[in-house]
Design an enzyme around this catalytic site. Structure first.
Site, PDB file in Angstrom:
ATOM      1  N   LYS A  25       0.827  -1.208   0.000  1.00  0.00           N
ATOM      2  CA  LYS A  25       0.000   0.000   0.000  1.00  0.00           C
ATOM      3  C   LYS A  25       0.868   1.269   0.000  1.00  0.00           C
ATOM      4  O   LYS A  25       0.342   2.379  -0.021  1.00  0.00           O
ATOM      5  CB  LYS A  25      -0.901   0.015   1.242  1.00  0.00           C
ATOM      6  CG  LYS A  25      -1.936  -1.104   1.272  1.00  0.00           C
ATOM      7  CD  LYS A  25      -2.865  -0.894   2.461  1.00  0.00           C
ATOM      8  CE  LYS A  25      -3.766  -2.073   2.761  1.00  0.00           C
ATOM      9  NZ  LYS A  25      -4.461  -2.663   1.640  1.00  0.00           N
ATOM     10  N   SER A  26       2.171   1.102   0.035  1.00  0.00           N
ATOM     11  CA  SER A  26       3.050   2.276   0.164  1.00  0.00           C
ATOM     12  C   SER A  26       2.859   3.314  -0.944  1.00  0.00           C
ATOM     13  O   SER A  26       2.835   4.522  -0.648  1.00  0.00           O
ATOM     14  CB  SER A  26       4.514   1.833   0.232  1.00  0.00           C
ATOM     15  OG  SER A  26       4.730   1.130   1.419  1.00  0.00           O
ATOM     16  N   THR A  73      10.899  -3.757   2.351  1.00  0.00           N
ATOM     17  CA  THR A  73       9.985  -4.595   3.115  1.00  0.00           C
ATOM     18  C   THR A  73      10.410  -6.054   2.998  1.00  0.00           C
ATOM     19  O   THR A  73      11.494  -6.358   2.478  1.00  0.00           O
ATOM     20  CB  THR A  73       8.515  -4.317   2.686  1.00  0.00           C
ATOM     21  OG1 THR A  73       7.650  -5.016   3.558  1.00  0.00           O
ATOM     22  CG2 THR A  73       8.250  -4.723   1.237  1.00  0.00           C
ATOM     23  N   LYS A  77      14.742  -6.537   4.857  1.00  0.00           N
ATOM     24  CA  LYS A  77      15.130  -5.503   5.831  1.00  0.00           C
ATOM     25  C   LYS A  77      16.503  -5.782   6.466  1.00  0.00           C
ATOM     26  O   LYS A  77      17.277  -4.859   6.696  1.00  0.00           O
ATOM     27  CB  LYS A  77      14.070  -5.376   6.928  1.00  0.00           C
ATOM     28  CG  LYS A  77      12.781  -4.725   6.437  1.00  0.00           C
ATOM     29  CD  LYS A  77      11.795  -4.539   7.563  1.00  0.00           C
ATOM     30  CE  LYS A  77      10.456  -4.063   7.034  1.00  0.00           C
ATOM     31  NZ  LYS A  77       9.470  -3.859   8.085  1.00  0.00           N
ATOM     32  N   GLU A  92      20.648   4.921  14.789  1.00  0.00           N
ATOM     33  CA  GLU A  92      20.626   4.115  16.015  1.00  0.00           C
ATOM     34  C   GLU A  92      19.444   3.141  16.001  1.00  0.00           C
ATOM     35  O   GLU A  92      19.560   1.991  16.391  1.00  0.00           O
ATOM     36  CB  GLU A  92      20.556   4.999  17.270  1.00  0.00           C
ATOM     37  CG  GLU A  92      20.854   4.174  18.508  1.00  0.00           C
ATOM     38  CD  GLU A  92      20.468   4.826  19.825  1.00  0.00           C
ATOM     39  OE1 GLU A  92      19.750   5.848  19.825  1.00  0.00           O
ATOM     40  OE2 GLU A  92      20.880   4.275  20.859  1.00  0.00           O
ATOM     41  N   ASN A 174       7.219 -15.079  23.573  1.00  0.00           N
ATOM     42  CA  ASN A 174       7.331 -15.641  22.219  1.00  0.00           C
ATOM     43  C   ASN A 174       7.057 -17.135  22.249  1.00  0.00           C
ATOM     44  O   ASN A 174       7.245 -17.796  23.269  1.00  0.00           O
ATOM     45  CB  ASN A 174       8.748 -15.392  21.674  1.00  0.00           C
ATOM     46  CG  ASN A 174       8.822 -15.589  20.170  1.00  0.00           C
ATOM     47  OD1 ASN A 174       7.891 -15.210  19.454  1.00  0.00           O
ATOM     48  ND2 ASN A 174       9.906 -16.175  19.683  1.00  0.00           N
ATOM     49  N   GLY A 263      -2.741  -2.602  12.874  1.00  0.00           N
ATOM     50  CA  GLY A 263      -1.485  -1.901  12.597  1.00  0.00           C
ATOM     51  C   GLY A 263      -1.479  -1.021  11.360  1.00  0.00           C
ATOM     52  O   GLY A 263      -0.404  -0.631  10.906  1.00  0.00           O
TER      53      GLY A 263
HETATM   54  P1  NDP Z   1       9.306 -12.270  11.783  1.00  0.00           P
HETATM   55  O1  NDP Z   1       9.196 -13.376  10.804  1.00  0.00           O
HETATM   56  O2  NDP Z   1      10.621 -11.620  11.991  1.00  0.00           O
HETATM   57  O3  NDP Z   1       8.828 -12.816  13.230  1.00  0.00           O
HETATM   58  C1  NDP Z   1       7.678 -13.575  13.333  1.00  0.00           C
HETATM   59  C2  NDP Z   1       7.278 -13.734  14.799  1.00  0.00           C
HETATM   60  O4  NDP Z   1       5.984 -14.340  14.817  1.00  0.00           O
HETATM   61  C3  NDP Z   1       8.195 -14.622  15.625  1.00  0.00           C
HETATM   62  O5  NDP Z   1       8.228 -14.151  16.942  1.00  0.00           O
HETATM   63  C4  NDP Z   1       7.490 -15.984  15.535  1.00  0.00           C
HETATM   64  O6  NDP Z   1       7.734 -16.828  16.635  1.00  0.00           O
HETATM   65  C5  NDP Z   1       6.047 -15.545  15.584  1.00  0.00           C
HETATM   66  N1  NDP Z   1       5.143 -16.517  14.966  1.00  0.00           N
HETATM   67  C6  NDP Z   1       5.046 -16.819  13.656  1.00  0.00           C
HETATM   68  N2  NDP Z   1       4.088 -17.752  13.468  1.00  0.00           N
HETATM   69  C7  NDP Z   1       3.592 -18.041  14.691  1.00  0.00           C
HETATM   70  C8  NDP Z   1       2.600 -18.949  15.157  1.00  0.00           C
HETATM   71  N3  NDP Z   1       1.930 -19.741  14.303  1.00  0.00           N
HETATM   72  N4  NDP Z   1       2.340 -18.988  16.470  1.00  0.00           N
HETATM   73  C9  NDP Z   1       3.001 -18.176  17.326  1.00  0.00           C
HETATM   74  N5  NDP Z   1       3.964 -17.309  16.970  1.00  0.00           N
HETATM   75  C10 NDP Z   1       4.246 -17.248  15.653  1.00  0.00           C
HETATM   76  O7  NDP Z   1       8.184 -11.225  11.367  1.00  0.00           O
HETATM   77  P2  NDP Z   1       8.181  -9.650  11.663  1.00  0.00           P
HETATM   78  O8  NDP Z   1       8.632  -9.451  13.056  1.00  0.00           O
HETATM   79  O9  NDP Z   1       8.890  -8.935  10.567  1.00  0.00           O
HETATM   80  O10 NDP Z   1       6.634  -9.270  11.488  1.00  0.00           O
HETATM   81  C11 NDP Z   1       5.696  -9.628  12.486  1.00  0.00           C
HETATM   82  C12 NDP Z   1       4.343  -9.030  12.141  1.00  0.00           C
HETATM   83  O11 NDP Z   1       4.384  -7.612  12.201  1.00  0.00           O
HETATM   84  C13 NDP Z   1       3.875  -9.383  10.736  1.00  0.00           C
HETATM   85  O12 NDP Z   1       2.509  -9.708  10.838  1.00  0.00           O
HETATM   86  C14 NDP Z   1       4.037  -8.115   9.959  1.00  0.00           C
HETATM   87  O13 NDP Z   1       3.091  -8.002   8.922  1.00  0.00           O
HETATM   88  C15 NDP Z   1       3.784  -7.070  11.045  1.00  0.00           C
HETATM   89  N6  NDP Z   1       4.415  -5.776  10.727  1.00  0.00           N
HETATM   90  C16 NDP Z   1       3.587  -4.692  10.577  1.00  0.00           C
HETATM   91  C17 NDP Z   1       4.121  -3.461  10.284  1.00  0.00           C
HETATM   92  C18 NDP Z   1       3.196  -2.294  10.125  1.00  0.00           C
HETATM   93  O14 NDP Z   1       3.630  -1.242   9.637  1.00  0.00           O
HETATM   94  N7  NDP Z   1       1.940  -2.410  10.525  1.00  0.00           N
HETATM   95  C19 NDP Z   1       5.567  -3.250  10.118  1.00  0.00           C
HETATM   96  C20 NDP Z   1       6.353  -4.447  10.336  1.00  0.00           C
HETATM   97  C21 NDP Z   1       5.768  -5.668  10.618  1.00  0.00           C
HETATM   98  P3  NDP Z   1       8.977 -17.869  16.646  1.00  0.00           P
HETATM   99  O15 NDP Z   1      10.182 -17.080  17.038  1.00  0.00           O
HETATM  100  O16 NDP Z   1       8.595 -18.880  17.661  1.00  0.00           O
HETATM  101  O17 NDP Z   1       9.081 -18.443  15.255  1.00  0.00           O
END
Ligand code: NDP
Length: 297
Positions: A25-26, A73, A77, A92, A174, A263
């Site tokens: 959507k950017s 994205t 990243k 930072e 987590n 979000g």
């Molecule tokens: P990552 O892949 O880096 O991390 C995913 C996280 O979700 C991990 O902690 C993982 O746990 C957990 N996870 C994944 N699947 C499951 C599951 N089935 N059950 C429980 N935990 C689960 O993703 P990001 O941190 O980059 O993104 C996370 C969310 O944030 C996404 O939905 C993304 O769309 C959203 N986001 C939104 C933004 C916005 O502007 N609104 C900006 C950036 C991100 P584990 O470590 O155990 O695998």
């Protein structure tokens, strides 16, 4: 060898690089910012094959061609962070997050004779975008007891901005508990501001008690599964970083009387900070959000 770009375009050029990218959507968001500020821009979606060499080539070609700024994205990243660290510098927030979502050229380095690929600068506006959105909702961060569920890139980027916003306590939960504990250890070593905060970590199912704000920073919404939340877990406000779909996490806490938000405002907030960084123009995020909601309805 890359040389300095010649800035002959009248419309400043921006892109968002990702894979997949068609859903982004950017471009719509930045078009609204451009209309609001009177800036002449073009902002495109840039698909990139999922490998480091392709990403480097896309970034260099873009800036070499006179591009002003790029958003980054999934899944690039971390790669963008490594590239900036090797070739120019990072803010930072990007350093603590270990991830870059905003690319630009360091003008000072260019003025001092650096080539484009030596002046690539990376920032991370995701966490501050989250904080700005939460604040705009009227939710109090100063003194708040906050829990984040998730220990991936989005959680990592949110920790420093939340602490800087004055939260009182922070717990990271987590699915893979060791990742939450490792994240706390790693970020405490990387930042004295974070180290001074006694951040707790636990497995998601063990998270219990009453928090002011609980933030879902997992990607579980993509899977259709639901988080294993304790019956003893409650909050005043629940925030899910995901948007654009039904969010069981928010429904769960809404039935328990909490205020909720997805979000989408974080997405607009991080974009506004990128735009400001690139153009020097401030964005009225509330007005931009109203415009975007009108456009999508
Ligand atoms: P990552 O892949 O880096 O991390 C995913 C996280 O979700 C991990 O902690 C993982 O746990 C957990 N996870 C994944 N699947 C499951 C599951 N089935 N059950 C429980 N935990 C689960 O993703 P990001 O941190 O980059 O993104 C996370 C969310 O944030 C996404 O939905 C993304 O769309 C959203 N986001 C939104 C933004 C916005 O502007 N609104 C900006 C950036 C991100 P584990 O470590 O155990 O695998």
């Amino acid at each position: 060898m890359i040389t300095k770009p010649t800035m002959t375009q009248t419309r400043q050029h921006f892109i968002v690089i990702g894979n997949p990218i068609a859903h982004s959507k950017s471009p719509e968001i930045h078009e609204v910012f451009a209309n609001q500020t009177g800036c002449a821009i073009r902002y495109g979606r840039q698909y990139c094959p999922d490998d480091a060499a392709s990403f480097t080539a896309v970034v260099e070609a873009f800036f070499q061609g006179g591009g002003v700024g790029a958003n980054v994205t999934v899944p690039f990243k971390q790669l963008a962070y490594e590239q900036c660290l090797a070739q120019g510098g990072v803010s930072e927030h990007a350093r603590i997050a270990g991830a870059v979502n905003t690319l630009l050229l360091n003008q000072e380095m260019l003025n001092n004779g650096a080539a484009v690929n030596e002046a690539l600068y990376g920032d991370n506006t995701d966490g501050q975008g989250l904080v700005n959105h939460i604040t705009s909702l009227g939710w109090q961060l100063e003194g708040a007891r906050v829990a984040i569920i998730g220990a991936g890139g989005a959680a990592r980027g949110a920790i420093l901005p939340l602490i800087q916003a004055g939260i009182a306590t922070l717990t990271i939960a987590n699915r893979t508990m060791s990742k939450a504990a490792d994240l706390v250890t790693e970020l405490s070593a990387a930042s004295s501001t974070i180290a001074q905060h006694n951040i707790k970590s636990c497995a998601t199912a063990e998270l219990s008690g009453h928090f002011d704000i609980i933030i879902n920073a997992t990607s579980i919404g993509l899977s259709g599964e639901t988080l294993p939340l304790s019956d003893n877990l409650n909050c005043n406000q629940a925030y899910d970083m995901m948007y654009g779909r039904e969010l069981p996490f928010l429904q769960h806490f809404a039935t328990r009387g909490a205020q909720t938000s997805d979000g989408y405002g974080m997405l607009i907030g991080q974009a506004a900070l990128s735009f400001e960084r690139w153009t020097g123009h401030s964005i009225d995020v509330t007005q931009a959000t109203t415009m975007l909601k009108q456009k999508s309805s």
